[in-house]
Design an enzyme around this catalytic site. Structure first.
Site, short mmCIF file in Angstrom:
data_model
loop_
_atom_site.label_atom_id
_atom_site.label_comp_id
_atom_site.label_asym_id
_atom_site.label_seq_id
_atom_site.Cartn_x
_atom_site.Cartn_y
_atom_site.Cartn_z
N GLU A 1 0.83 -1.20 0.00
CA GLU A 1 0.00 0.00 0.00
C GLU A 1 0.87 1.25 0.00
OE1 GLU A 1 -4.16 -1.35 1.99
OE2 GLU A 1 -2.58 -0.84 3.41
N CYS B 1 3.39 8.75 0.95
CA CYS B 1 3.90 7.86 1.98
C CYS B 1 4.07 6.48 1.34
CB CYS B 1 2.89 7.79 3.13
SG CYS B 1 3.35 6.62 4.41
N CYS C 1 6.75 -6.40 7.49
CA CYS C 1 7.85 -5.80 8.27
C CYS C 1 8.28 -6.80 9.33
CB CYS C 1 7.36 -4.52 8.94
SG CYS C 1 8.66 -3.62 9.82
N CYS D 1 6.52 -4.18 15.90
CA CYS D 1 6.16 -3.21 16.95
C CYS D 1 4.74 -3.55 17.43
CB CYS D 1 6.24 -1.79 16.43
SG CYS D 1 7.94 -1.35 15.96
N CYS E 1 1.46 -1.87 15.81
CA CYS E 1 1.43 -1.61 14.36
C CYS E 1 0.87 -2.81 13.61
CB CYS E 1 2.84 -1.29 13.88
SG CYS E 1 2.95 -1.03 12.10
N GLU F 1 10.51 -1.45 7.25
CA GLU F 1 11.55 -0.71 7.95
C GLU F 1 12.64 -0.38 6.92
OE1 GLU F 1 12.51 0.79 10.83
OE2 GLU F 1 14.40 1.01 9.75
N SER G 1 11.60 6.41 15.44
CA SER G 1 10.42 5.94 16.16
C SER G 1 10.84 5.60 17.59
CB SER G 1 9.85 4.70 15.47
OG SER G 1 9.23 5.08 14.27
N LEU G 2 10.69 6.56 18.48
CA LEU G 2 11.22 6.40 19.85
C LEU G 2 10.20 5.69 20.74
CD1 LEU G 2 13.90 7.20 21.17
CD2 LEU G 2 12.69 9.13 22.19
N ASN H 1 -3.44 5.26 16.44
CA ASN H 1 -4.57 4.92 15.57
C ASN H 1 -5.01 3.52 15.98
OD1 ASN H 1 -4.59 7.28 13.88
ND2 ASN H 1 -2.65 6.54 13.08
N CYS I 1 -1.19 6.04 9.99
CA CYS I 1 0.03 5.37 10.44
C CYS I 1 -0.30 4.05 11.12
CB CYS I 1 0.77 6.21 11.46
SG CYS I 1 1.27 7.78 10.86
N1 SAH Z 1 9.44 1.18 10.16
C1 SAH Z 1 9.49 2.61 10.20
C2 SAH Z 1 8.36 3.26 9.39
C3 SAH Z 1 7.02 2.84 9.85
S1 SAH Z 1 5.60 3.72 10.09
C4 SAH Z 1 9.41 3.08 11.64
O1 SAH Z 1 9.04 2.29 12.49
O2 SAH Z 1 9.74 4.23 11.90
C5 SAH Z 1 5.76 5.32 10.60
C6 SAH Z 1 5.33 5.60 12.04
O3 SAH Z 1 4.00 5.16 12.36
C7 SAH Z 1 6.25 4.94 13.03
O4 SAH Z 1 6.67 5.87 13.98
C8 SAH Z 1 5.35 3.90 13.64
O5 SAH Z 1 5.78 3.51 14.91
C9 SAH Z 1 4.03 4.63 13.67
N2 SAH Z 1 2.89 3.76 13.92
C10 SAH Z 1 2.80 2.41 13.73
N3 SAH Z 1 1.59 1.96 14.12
C11 SAH Z 1 0.89 3.03 14.57
C12 SAH Z 1 -0.42 3.21 15.08
N4 SAH Z 1 -1.27 2.18 15.19
N5 SAH Z 1 -0.81 4.46 15.42
C13 SAH Z 1 0.03 5.51 15.28
N6 SAH Z 1 1.27 5.41 14.80
C14 SAH Z 1 1.71 4.18 14.44
#
Ligand code: SAH
Length: 366
Positions: A94, A107, A114, A118, A121, A164, A218-219, A294, A337
């Site tokens: 997507e 985006c 992935c 996390c 996600c 990632e 992504s902290l 989200n 996201c």
């Molecule tokens: N793998 C990369 C890019 C992924 S998505 C990364 O982790 O940075 C971009 C952002 O969306 C990341 O900060 C991820 O943690 C965040 N994200 C993932 N799931 C989410 C959710 N359900 N709600 C809000 N942000 C989310």
């Protein structure tokens, strides 16, 4: 014929010239073909009308221009549009267009699924199916830019779709080189933001690149204990190592590292977390982007209420940390996201698990 070796979208402009020269064709035709593909969105050699007719016929015999196929397009109430794209091997990814943020933003994905898993996600639930190639990563922007009529306009790219990016380093960097080429779409690296969970060796390598995208980390947590439960990679590369690498990262004078912080009710959204976050970031040219979760079925966390998010942001601001709250876009079509998930031809273990969850939450949306 080995289709992958002859697929011109896997080549940058210099490689395209070399490929043509190896056929005894002058290299400048390579630059013309590159411009047709990226600047004009033309993929059929017969339509590349400034090439000699005999060359067009030879090209059609020897080469292909592989382009992600649009399966479905969905537009949300706020104008955010999500494309489901089918790749040459049938896998699905997507990509999302977010209008007026205030810039136009694409985006895009760097992997099918992935591996980072996390906890909040949806893409992480799929597991890693495979890496995307450079041509597939750049191909998303090529398709979306021409679909939206923005190929000649200025737009931003965020590597925040599925996958990632630092786990697929070479293909991602090559795609950025292809996209940055002035003869094609000419997207300057400062218009690109790479978001990562912090794969340290790859982050150190990124720090040495001549042309570098903006960096987002992504902290998501302020202690190793919490971060390890949310972002499993933290068990390997902990907060201290990650933040030290950020301190050393060569950020240009006007730029800042973005720290993304997904807000999960009662997990990482306390006043104490906010104070600790400000302390952790001291000495780093950074800014914090708060992402209220989200929510999605199958994701075992809740989004904090707005007051809680504001209180957290206020504590950071009082400590001179730049902070913004990400507005989630396209939630009604699951384009926000962490909401990107598709089913491949063969479901991965993660998908099979997810599809056993209640209420059919993981069904593909068409
Ligand atoms: N793998 C990369 C890019 C992924 S998505 C990364 O982790 O940075 C971009 C952002 O969306 C990341 O900060 C991820 O943690 C965040 N994200 C993932 N799931 C989410 C959710 N359900 N709600 C809000 N942000 C989310």
């Amino acid at each position: 014929m080995d289709r992958s070796a002859s697929n011109l979208t896997e080549l940058d402009a210099a490689e395209l010239e070399v490929a043509l020269e190896s056929l005894g064709v002058p290299g400048f035709h390579g630059r013309q073909i590159f411009a047709w593909i990226y600047a004009r969105g033309v993929t059929r050699f017969e339509e590349m009308t400034d090439l000699p007719a005999t060359l067009r016929a030879t090209l059609a015999e020897r080469f292909t221009v592989v382009t992600p196929h649009i399966e479905t397009t969905q537009t949300a109430a706020d104008g955010t549009t999500k494309w489901l794209l089918r790749l040459a091997d049938g896998r699905l990814i997507e990509s999302v267009y977010i209008p007026d943020t205030p810039a136009q933003t694409f985006c895009i994905s760097t992997q099918v699924g992935c591996a980072m898993a996390c906890a909040f996600c949806l893409t992480g639930k799929m597991g890693l199916v495979r890496n995307l190639t450079a041509g597939e990563i750049a191909g998303q922007v090529r398709v979306l830019a021409h679909q939206t009529g923005l190929a000649r306009a200025t737009f931003n790219i965020v590597l925040m779709g599925m996958g990632e990016p630092l786990h697929n380093y070479d293909a991602t960097m090559k795609a950025l080189r292809i996209l940055g080429d002035e003869r094609g779409l000419g997207v300057h690296p400062r218009r690109v933001t790479l978001s990562t969970v912090g794969l340290l060796p790859a982050l150190e390598r990124l720090a040495t690149e001549p042309l570098m995208p903006n960096l987002a980390i992504s902290l998501h947590a302020t202690t190793d204990e919490t971060r390890s439960t949310l972002v499993p990679l933290n068990k390997r590369y902990d907060l201290k190592g990650l933040l030290d690498a950020c301190r050393r990262f060569p950020v240009s004078r006007r730029a800042r590292i973005t720290f993304e912080y997904v807000m999960l009710a009662d997990v990482n959204d306390s006043a104490e977390d906010a104070r600790r976050l400000a302390r952790l970031l001291s000495g780093i040219r950074g800014k914090v982007n708060l992402l209220p979760l989200n929510e999605a079925p199958g994701i075992p966390f809740r989004r904090p209420d707005d007051a809680r998010v504001s209180a957290f942001a206020r504590i950071l601001a009082e400590r001179d940390v730049r902070v913004s709250v990400r507005k989630s876009r396209g939630r009604d079509i699951r384009a926000a996201c962490g909401q990107l998930i598709v089913e491949g031809a063969r479901p991965s273990t993660g998908q099979q698990l997810a599809s056993r969850m209640p209420d059919g939450a993981m069904e593909p949306r068409h």
